[in-house]
Enzyme design. Structure first.
Site, PDB file in Angstrom:
ATOM      1  N   THR A  46       0.850  -1.194   0.000  1.00  0.00           N
ATOM      2  CA  THR A  46       0.000   0.000   0.000  1.00  0.00           C
ATOM      3  C   THR A  46       0.878   1.233   0.000  1.00  0.00           C
ATOM      4  O   THR A  46       2.093   1.151  -0.250  1.00  0.00           O
ATOM      5  CB  THR A  46      -0.954  -0.010   1.217  1.00  0.00           C
ATOM      6  OG1 THR A  46      -1.891   1.069   1.098  1.00  0.00           O
ATOM      7  CG2 THR A  46      -0.198   0.106   2.532  1.00  0.00           C
ATOM      8  N   ASN A  47       0.283   2.394   0.243  1.00  0.00           N
ATOM      9  CA  ASN A  47       1.048   3.639   0.354  1.00  0.00           C
ATOM     10  C   ASN A  47       0.419   4.511   1.431  1.00  0.00           C
ATOM     11  O   ASN A  47      -0.578   4.128   2.044  1.00  0.00           O
ATOM     12  CB  ASN A  47       1.122   4.363  -0.997  1.00  0.00           C
ATOM     13  CG  ASN A  47      -0.247   4.720  -1.524  1.00  0.00           C
ATOM     14  OD1 ASN A  47      -0.968   5.509  -0.930  1.00  0.00           O
ATOM     15  ND2 ASN A  47      -0.613   4.137  -2.669  1.00  0.00           N
ATOM     16  N   ARG A  48       0.973   5.683   1.643  1.00  0.00           N
ATOM     17  CA  ARG A  48       0.527   6.521   2.762  1.00  0.00           C
ATOM     18  C   ARG A  48      -0.520   7.561   2.350  1.00  0.00           C
ATOM     19  O   ARG A  48      -0.801   8.483   3.110  1.00  0.00           O
ATOM     20  CB  ARG A  48       1.729   7.240   3.397  1.00  0.00           C
ATOM     21  CG  ARG A  48       2.710   6.306   4.097  1.00  0.00           C
ATOM     22  CD  ARG A  48       3.670   7.114   4.959  1.00  0.00           C
ATOM     23  NE  ARG A  48       4.610   6.246   5.676  1.00  0.00           N
ATOM     24  CZ  ARG A  48       5.845   5.998   5.284  1.00  0.00           C
ATOM     25  NH1 ARG A  48       6.301   6.543   4.159  1.00  0.00           N
ATOM     26  NH2 ARG A  48       6.635   5.216   5.984  1.00  0.00           N
ATOM     27  N   ALA A  49      -1.091   7.439   1.172  1.00  0.00           N
ATOM     28  CA  ALA A  49      -2.081   8.430   0.734  1.00  0.00           C
ATOM     29  C   ALA A  49      -3.241   8.510   1.726  1.00  0.00           C
ATOM     30  O   ALA A  49      -3.825   7.491   2.103  1.00  0.00           O
ATOM     31  CB  ALA A  49      -2.595   8.076  -0.653  1.00  0.00           C
TER      32      ALA A  49
END
Length: 273
Positions: free
Chosen positions: A214-217
């Protein structure tokens, strides 16, 4: 631009905080009318709200001083209908668990609930109550039902409560409430008739039953764009990752987990104008 705001004050101990909110709304140039429930009048003198708003306070569904036979013969408009029709927005502040339950099930047994059911204007609830009452499954079920019907909520905040408890149930700050009301009143028709689909936040791609990529968006930018489109009159659908922030207003939000799910929902919404 001068707007007509009806403020419904119910029997929560936070009722006294609404005096300043009414004063501030009036300072913004709005025409403010206050409806008080009978229990609210035991917490704050109606004369205080009359001084704050500059208008008479409405309490009784049937005013004992009115001869209703003569009233109807003269084709005068009933008070709850006139308030419901004149309102550009109705703010129920503070909103008790009782009034939420009554509106959720269409009970109109006083002037405030009758006005809410008779209006086509946006209705904003700013609840305030004991933390256990707010978290009670019945209250939460009523809140979700009302949200689904298009009512707007300014959720209570965490803090010290008048009952001695500490938790979520405290009336949201006055500045926040006024900001939400003013934003709804400023809503334009620039994008009326348009459908705006916004994606926001991170998706999660599973590696196995435990790990994901995933990512930190956070989704904040997407939610802000969705809010702006809604404020300009668009029909908005916000498709967001499960951990992304929600929009500030009441429009359709769809949570997704993976990129494939997001793509599926986007195509479905595009095909459903």
């Amino acid at each position: 631009m001068r707007k007509t705001i009806v403020v419904g004050v119910t029997g929560s101990i936070a009722a006294y905080k609404v005096l300043d909110i009414v004063k501030q709304l009036k300072k913004h140039g709005h025409d403010v009318h206050v409806i008080m429930t009978e229990h609210a009048t035991r917490l704050v003198d109606p004369k205080e709200f009359e001084r704050a708003s500059g208008n008479a306070v409405h309490i009784e569904l049937f005013d004992p001083s009115v001869n209703y036979k003569a009233y109807l013969k003269n084709n005068k408009v009933m008070q709850h209908i006139s308030l419901a029709d004149e309102a550009d927005i109705i703010l129920v502040c503070p909103g008790t668990a009782n009034v939420l339950a009554k509106v959720a099930y269409g009970i109109a047994d006083d002037l405030l609930t009758t006005t809410i059911l008779a209006t086509a204007a946006p209705v904003v609830f700013a609840p305030a109550m004991n933390v256990k009452m707010w978290k009670h499954p019945v209250t939460q079920e009523n809140v979700q039902k009302l949200r689904g019907l298009g009512y707007i909520f300014i959720d209570p905040e965490y803090g010290e409560l008048a009952c001695g408890y500490k938790g979520v149930g405290r009336l949201a700050g006055g500045d926040k409430i006024i900001e939400v009301v003013n934003q709804f009143l400023a809503k334009t028709s620039q994008l009326e008739g348009k459908k705006v689909i916004v994606t926001a936040g991170a998706t999660q791609e599973p590696i196995d039953a435990v790990r994901v990529i995933t990512n930190r968006a956070s989704g904040k930018m997407g939610a802000a764009i969705a809010d702006e489109a809604f404020s300009r009159g668009a029909e908005v659908v916000l498709i967001r990752g499960k951990n992304a922030v929600s929009g500030r207003y009441h429009y359709e939000e769809i949570e997704v987990e993976t990129a494939d799910e997001m793509l599926f929902v986007i195509k479905k919404e595009i095909d459903d104008p």
